[in-house]
Design an enzyme around this catalytic site. Structure first.
Site, PDB file in Angstrom:
ATOM      1  N   MET A  30       0.848  -1.193   0.000  1.00 48.71           N
ATOM      2  CA  MET A  30       0.000   0.000   0.000  1.00 48.71           C
ATOM      3  C   MET A  30       0.889   1.251   0.000  1.00 48.71           C
ATOM      4  O   MET A  30       0.458   2.329   0.408  1.00 48.71           O
ATOM      5  CB  MET A  30      -0.943  -0.019   1.206  1.00 48.71           C
ATOM      6  CG  MET A  30      -1.884  -1.218   1.140  1.00 48.71           C
ATOM      7  SD  MET A  30      -3.408  -1.005   2.051  1.00 48.71           S
ATOM      8  CE  MET A  30      -2.799  -0.821   3.696  1.00 48.71           C
ATOM      9  N   ALA A  32       4.090   3.896   0.857  1.00 56.02           N
ATOM     10  CA  ALA A  32       4.829   4.370   2.040  1.00 56.02           C
ATOM     11  C   ALA A  32       5.925   3.343   2.338  1.00 56.02           C
ATOM     12  O   ALA A  32       6.062   2.829   3.449  1.00 56.02           O
ATOM     13  CB  ALA A  32       3.904   4.585   3.232  1.00 56.02           C
ATOM     14  N   HIS A  34       9.266   1.117   2.935  1.00 56.01           N
ATOM     15  CA  HIS A  34      10.421   1.170   3.840  1.00 56.01           C
ATOM     16  C   HIS A  34      11.283  -0.064   3.570  1.00 56.01           C
ATOM     17  O   HIS A  34      10.952  -0.881   2.686  1.00 56.01           O
ATOM     18  CB  HIS A  34       9.948   1.249   5.298  1.00 56.01           C
ATOM     19  CG  HIS A  34       8.926   0.213   5.651  1.00 56.01           C
ATOM     20  ND1 HIS A  34       9.226  -1.126   5.751  1.00 56.01           N
ATOM     21  CD2 HIS A  34       7.593   0.311   5.880  1.00 56.01           C
ATOM     22  CE1 HIS A  34       8.141  -1.797   6.068  1.00 56.01           C
ATOM     23  NE2 HIS A  34       7.113  -0.954   6.130  1.00 56.01           N
ATOM     24  N   HIS A  37       9.630  -3.491   3.029  1.00 60.93           N
ATOM     25  CA  HIS A  37       9.120  -3.778   1.682  1.00 60.93           C
ATOM     26  C   HIS A  37      10.277  -4.123   0.742  1.00 60.93           C
ATOM     27  O   HIS A  37      10.181  -5.033  -0.080  1.00 60.93           O
ATOM     28  CB  HIS A  37       8.393  -2.557   1.096  1.00 60.93           C
ATOM     29  CG  HIS A  37       7.152  -2.167   1.840  1.00 60.93           C
ATOM     30  ND1 HIS A  37       7.057  -0.997   2.554  1.00 60.93           N
ATOM     31  CD2 HIS A  37       5.957  -2.780   1.962  1.00 60.93           C
ATOM     32  CE1 HIS A  37       5.859  -0.912   3.084  1.00 60.93           C
ATOM     33  NE2 HIS A  37       5.162  -1.972   2.750  1.00 60.93           N
ATOM     34  N   GLY A 149       5.256  -9.993   4.352  1.00 62.66           N
ATOM     35  CA  GLY A 149       6.092  -9.890   5.544  1.00 62.66           C
ATOM     36  C   GLY A 149       5.456 -10.556   6.763  1.00 62.66           C
ATOM     37  O   GLY A 149       4.242 -10.503   6.942  1.00 62.66           O
TER      38      GLY A 149
HETATM   39  O1  PAF Z   1      -0.043  -5.711   3.809  1.00 66.25           O
HETATM   40  C1  PAF Z   1      -0.476  -4.832   3.030  1.00 66.25           C
HETATM   41  O2  PAF Z   1       0.184  -3.829   2.745  1.00 66.25           O
HETATM   42  C2  PAF Z   1      -1.863  -4.996   2.434  1.00 66.25           C
HETATM   43  O3  PAF Z   1      -2.733  -5.612   3.330  1.00 66.25           O
HETATM   44  C3  PAF Z   1      -1.880  -5.703   1.075  1.00 66.25           C
HETATM   45  C4  PAF Z   1      -1.404  -7.151   1.200  1.00 66.25           C
HETATM   46  C5  PAF Z   1      -0.987  -4.953   0.099  1.00 66.25           C
HETATM   47  C6  PAF Z   1      -3.300  -5.724   0.521  1.00 66.25           C
HETATM   48  O4  PAF Z   1      -3.796  -4.441   0.353  1.00 66.25           O
END
Ligand code: PAF
Length: 285
Positions: A30, A32, A34, A37, A149
């Site tokens: 989603m 933002a 860091h 990710h 994660g």
């Molecule tokens: O973990 C997240 O960032 C969200 O839940 C995901 C898996 C991208 C689904 O919107």
């Protein structure tokens, strides 16, 4: 890195690659972004020939509209980080692209008790929204592997269940939680904490470590009571849960000794920011 905003263009790009047997790794986010990710991107790059990252702040998984409105958006920085990480493809769809018929849930995912406890209990409909968007994204990208994660431990279990329910052949890989030097689990929500709160928030990890150190000597209920008190005394205003569960199915554990793999999980609010973290209790680390 190539950026696609439409499903059509992305699929056209991936089509030939797939036909030539090129493996695709997928990191849904989603934004933002860091280091947590980026560690998923790097894991995907070691296992797959092409890595696709998506950035989409999914409205249907927020049970609190204020939380959705306050979700950090840092798209320019995200693109820069993904380029540095040598991600191959970024999928950046609009809400209309993902939900052309609106956001109402058309499928009810049978997640059973998994969505009645922990995150599921405190964030009603959250996991239905997660399944809705991940199912859609998997249908679009059709990756060989999906990287998530461990910080969202229950989400990993839910998405594993989604793969079973839908028969999607993608393999789920769960990557370890990345932490700041202080122990604070990396999270996009940390951007909403000031420096003082970031320091206070480290109590979550200290509490998880306390549970790990004592879980063979003290009852889960006693550990939960001690840690709840510890969090409240250190500035957390509300605790959704402190739980010690079977790591395979998240059923709460009540006895000290257990042959089952165990996980401790915490969700708590600090200055209006909801933080979650977990720790596997039987790992050597
Ligand atoms: O973990 C997240 O960032 C969200 O839940 C995901 C898996 C991208 C689904 O919107």
């Amino acid at each position: 890195m190539i950026l696609f905003k439409t499903i059509d263009a992305l699929q056209k790009h991936l089509y030939n690659k797939k036909n030539n047997g090129i493996s695709i790794g997928f990191v849904p986010t989603m934004g933002a972004l860091h280091q947590g990710h980026l560690s998923l991107i790097s894991m995907s790059k070691t296992k797959c020939a092409i890595t696709v990252c998506s950035i989409f702040v999914n409205p249907t998984q927020f049970n609190d509209s204020k939380d959705f409105e306050k979700y950090p958006i840092t798209i320019e920085n995200d693109i820069r980080l993904l380029e540095l990480a040598q991600c191959d493809v970024l999928f950046l769809p609009s809400a209309n692209e993902i939900y052309p018929k609106g956001t109402a849930l058309t499928t009810q995912y049978q997640l059973g008790y998994l969505e009645t406890l922990l995150e599921g209990k405190f964030r009603p409909h959250h996991f239905q929204g997660v399944c809705q968007v991940v199912h859609t994204l998997l249908d679009i990208v059709t990756p060989d592997m999906l990287f998530l994660g461990q910080k969202d431990y229950q989400q990993c279990m839910v998405i594993q269940q989604l793969l079973v329910i839908t028969g999607i052949k993608t393999q789920l890989m769960m990557a370890p939680t990345l932490r700041e030097n202080s122990g604070l689990a990396m999270s996009s929500r940390n951007m909403r904490l000031n420096d003082v709160d970031k320091e206070k928030a480290t109590v979550i990890y200290q509490s998880l470590k306390y549970i790990k150190q004592n879980c063979n000597d003290k009852l889960p209920s006693d550990l939960i009571a001690t840690v709840t008190e510890q969090l409240l005394q250190n500035g957390f205003e509300k605790i959704d849960y402190v739980a010690i569960c079977n790591a395979n199915d998240l059923q709460p554990l009540t006895n000290i000794k257990s042959n089952l793999p165990r996980v401790a999980l915490i969700a708590a609010f600090l200055n209006g920011v909801r933080l979650i973290d977990n720790l596997l209790l039987d790992d050597a680390s």
